[in-house]
Scaffold this motif. Structure first.
Motif, PDB file in Angstrom:
ATOM      1  N   LYS A  46      72.588  40.680  51.648  1.00  0.00           N
ATOM      2  CA  LYS A  46      73.005  39.589  51.167  1.00  0.00           C
ATOM      3  C   LYS A  46      71.732  38.197  51.421  1.00  0.00           C
ATOM      4  N   ILE A  47      71.534  37.812  50.346  1.00  0.00           N
ATOM      5  CA  ILE A  47      70.466  36.715  50.376  1.00  0.00           C
ATOM      6  C   ILE A  47      71.106  35.453  49.932  1.00  0.00           C
ATOM      7  N   PRO A  48      70.631  34.334  50.685  1.00  0.00           N
ATOM      8  CA  PRO A  48      71.100  32.865  50.361  1.00  0.00           C
ATOM      9  C   PRO A  48      71.113  32.426  48.972  1.00  0.00           C
ATOM     10  N   ASP A  49      72.066  31.685  48.606  1.00  0.00           N
ATOM     11  CA  ASP A  49      72.041  31.264  47.244  1.00  0.00           C
ATOM     12  C   ASP A  49      70.688  30.609  46.895  1.00  0.00           C
ATOM     13  N   GLU A  58      64.711  31.167  53.976  1.00  0.00           N
ATOM     14  CA  GLU A  58      65.422  32.036  54.371  1.00  0.00           C
ATOM     15  C   GLU A  58      65.277  33.531  53.931  1.00  0.00           C
ATOM     16  N   LEU A  59      64.723  33.608  52.517  1.00  0.00           N
ATOM     17  CA  LEU A  59      64.096  34.742  52.092  1.00  0.00           C
ATOM     18  C   LEU A  59      62.885  35.442  52.643  1.00  0.00           C
ATOM     19  N   LEU A  60      61.985  34.419  52.970  1.00  0.00           N
ATOM     20  CA  LEU A  60      60.852  34.806  53.626  1.00  0.00           C
ATOM     21  C   LEU A  60      61.065  35.570  55.011  1.00  0.00           C
ATOM     22  N   ALA A  61      62.067  34.894  55.757  1.00  0.00           N
ATOM     23  CA  ALA A  61      62.412  35.420  57.044  1.00  0.00           C
ATOM     24  C   ALA A  61      63.045  36.867  56.851  1.00  0.00           C
ATOM     25  N   LEU A  62      63.823  37.089  55.910  1.00  0.00           N
ATOM     26  CA  LEU A  62      64.450  38.379  55.613  1.00  0.00           C
ATOM     27  C   LEU A  62      63.414  39.375  55.111  1.00  0.00           C
ATOM     28  N   CYS A  63      62.360  39.003  54.611  1.00  0.00           N
ATOM     29  CA  CYS A  63      61.531  39.901  54.025  1.00  0.00           C
ATOM     30  C   CYS A  63      60.460  40.339  54.988  1.00  0.00           C
ATOM     31  N   LEU A  64      60.345  39.429  56.101  1.00  0.00           N
ATOM     32  CA  LEU A  64      59.682  39.764  57.502  1.00  0.00           C
ATOM     33  C   LEU A  64      60.470  40.556  58.190  1.00  0.00           C
ATOM     34  N   ASP A  65      61.796  40.493  58.436  1.00  0.00           N
ATOM     35  CA  ASP A  65      62.620  41.221  58.934  1.00  0.00           C
ATOM     36  C   ASP A  65      62.735  42.679  58.664  1.00  0.00           C
ATOM     37  N   TYR A  66      62.642  42.720  57.371  1.00  0.00           N
ATOM     38  CA  TYR A  66      62.865  44.105  56.891  1.00  0.00           C
ATOM     39  C   TYR A  66      61.421  44.787  56.179  1.00  0.00           C
ATOM     40  N   ASP A  67      60.361  44.009  56.635  1.00  0.00           N
ATOM     41  CA  ASP A  67      59.032  44.766  56.557  1.00  0.00           C
ATOM     42  C   ASP A  67      58.927  44.802  54.780  1.00  0.00           C
ATOM     43  N   ILE A  68      59.307  43.792  54.010  1.00  0.00           N
ATOM     44  CA  ILE A  68      59.174  43.921  52.484  1.00  0.00           C
ATOM     45  C   ILE A  68      57.903  43.265  52.481  1.00  0.00           C
ATOM     46  N   GLN A  69      57.226  44.084  51.168  1.00  0.00           N
ATOM     47  CA  GLN A  69      55.855  43.794  51.024  1.00  0.00           C
ATOM     48  C   GLN A  69      55.650  43.362  49.469  1.00  0.00           C
ATOM     49  N   ALA A  83      58.016  31.404  42.685  1.00  0.00           N
ATOM     50  CA  ALA A  83      56.621  31.129  41.822  1.00  0.00           C
ATOM     51  C   ALA A  83      55.935  30.012  42.614  1.00  0.00           C
ATOM     52  N   SER A  84      56.643  29.037  43.010  1.00  0.00           N
ATOM     53  CA  SER A  84      56.139  27.959  43.545  1.00  0.00           C
ATOM     54  C   SER A  84      55.698  28.263  44.970  1.00  0.00           C
ATOM     55  N   ALA A  85      56.306  29.171  45.713  1.00  0.00           N
ATOM     56  CA  ALA A  85      55.803  29.521  46.943  1.00  0.00           C
ATOM     57  C   ALA A  85      55.353  30.877  47.270  1.00  0.00           C
ATOM     58  N   ARG A  86      54.796  31.059  46.193  1.00  0.00           N
ATOM     59  CA  ARG A  86      53.798  32.296  45.832  1.00  0.00           C
ATOM     60  C   ARG A  86      52.834  32.404  47.321  1.00  0.00           C
ATOM     61  N   LEU A  87      52.039  31.329  47.343  1.00  0.00           N
ATOM     62  CA  LEU A  87      50.998  31.421  48.355  1.00  0.00           C
ATOM     63  C   LEU A  87      51.458  31.249  49.739  1.00  0.00           C
ATOM     64  N   LEU A  88      52.717  30.791  50.174  1.00  0.00           N
ATOM     65  CA  LEU A  88      53.279  31.025  51.490  1.00  0.00           C
ATOM     66  C   LEU A  88      53.699  32.493  51.644  1.00  0.00           C
ATOM     67  N   PHE A  89      54.282  33.207  50.738  1.00  0.00           N
ATOM     68  CA  PHE A  89      54.578  34.362  50.891  1.00  0.00           C
ATOM     69  C   PHE A  89      53.445  35.385  51.008  1.00  0.00           C
ATOM     70  N   GLU A  90      52.076  35.189  50.211  1.00  0.00           N
ATOM     71  CA  GLU A  90      50.888  35.742  50.256  1.00  0.00           C
ATOM     72  C   GLU A  90      50.287  35.741  51.680  1.00  0.00           C
ATOM     73  N   GLU A  91      50.476  34.553  52.336  1.00  0.00           N
ATOM     74  CA  GLU A  91      49.861  34.405  53.583  1.00  0.00           C
ATOM     75  C   GLU A  91      50.663  35.423  54.734  1.00  0.00           C
ATOM     76  N   TYR A  92      51.727  36.000  54.548  1.00  0.00           N
ATOM     77  CA  TYR A  92      52.354  37.031  55.288  1.00  0.00           C
ATOM     78  C   TYR A  92      52.317  38.528  54.607  1.00  0.00           C
ATOM     79  N   GLY A  93      51.188  38.422  53.734  1.00  0.00           N
ATOM     80  CA  GLY A  93      51.208  39.853  52.977  1.00  0.00           C
ATOM     81  C   GLY A  93      52.241  40.199  51.970  1.00  0.00           C
TER      82      GLY A  93
END
Length: 109
Positions: A46-49, A58-69, A83-93
Motif C-alpha cells: 500500500k503506497i500513499p495517495d 513516503e515512496l522514497l522511504a518505502l523504496c529504501l525499506d524494500y531495496d527497490i532499485q 519525474a520531478s523527483a528523479r534526481l532525488l531517487f537517483e541519489e539513492y541508486g
C-alpha cells in the motif's frame, strides 16, 4: 534487485509485470484499497495517495525499506511527481522510469 510497479489494481500493472519477466523481483503497489490477503504477501504494498504532499518522500522511504532499485509509476499524478523527483531517487541508486520532461499538464492535452 527489486522493482516497484504502481497501479496494482489496473491491468497495465500486470501487463508491465509480464513484459519485464522478472516475477521474483517485482512488487506491485497501489494507493487504492487492496484486499488484506494481498497485502499479507510480500508482492503487494500500500503506497500513499499520489495527491498527498508527502507522496514522493513516503515512496522514497518505502523504496529504501524494500531495496527497490527501479520504480514504474503508472498513474499520471504519480508520473508527474516522480519525474520531478528523479534526481532525488537517483541519489539513492533508484531509477524512476518516467519520461524526463513529463509534466501532468501535458498528459491531458
Amino acid at each position: 534487485m527489486n522493482i516497484l510497479i504502481t497501479g496494482a489494481t489496473t491491468s497495465k500493472a500486470y501487463q508491465l509485470e509480464r513484459l519485464l519477466n522478472r516475477p521474483d523481483e517485482i512488487i506491485l503497489a497501489d494507493s487504492a484499497e487492496l484486499p488484506v490477503f494481498l497485502l499479507k504477501s510480500k508482492r503487494f504494498l500500500k503506497i500513499p495517495d499520489e495527491n498527498a504532499s508527502s507522496f514522493v518522500h513516503e515512496l522514497l522511504a518505502l523504496c529504501l525499506d524494500y531495496d527497490i532499485q527501479e520504480v514504474y509509476p503508472l498513474r499520471p499524478q504519480e508520473i508527474a511527481g516522480l519525474a520531478s523527483a528523479r534526481l532525488l531517487f537517483e541519489e539513492y541508486g533508484i531509477k524512476v522510469m518516467t519520461p524526463a520532461d513529463y509534466s501532468f499538464e501535458e498528459s491531458h492535452d
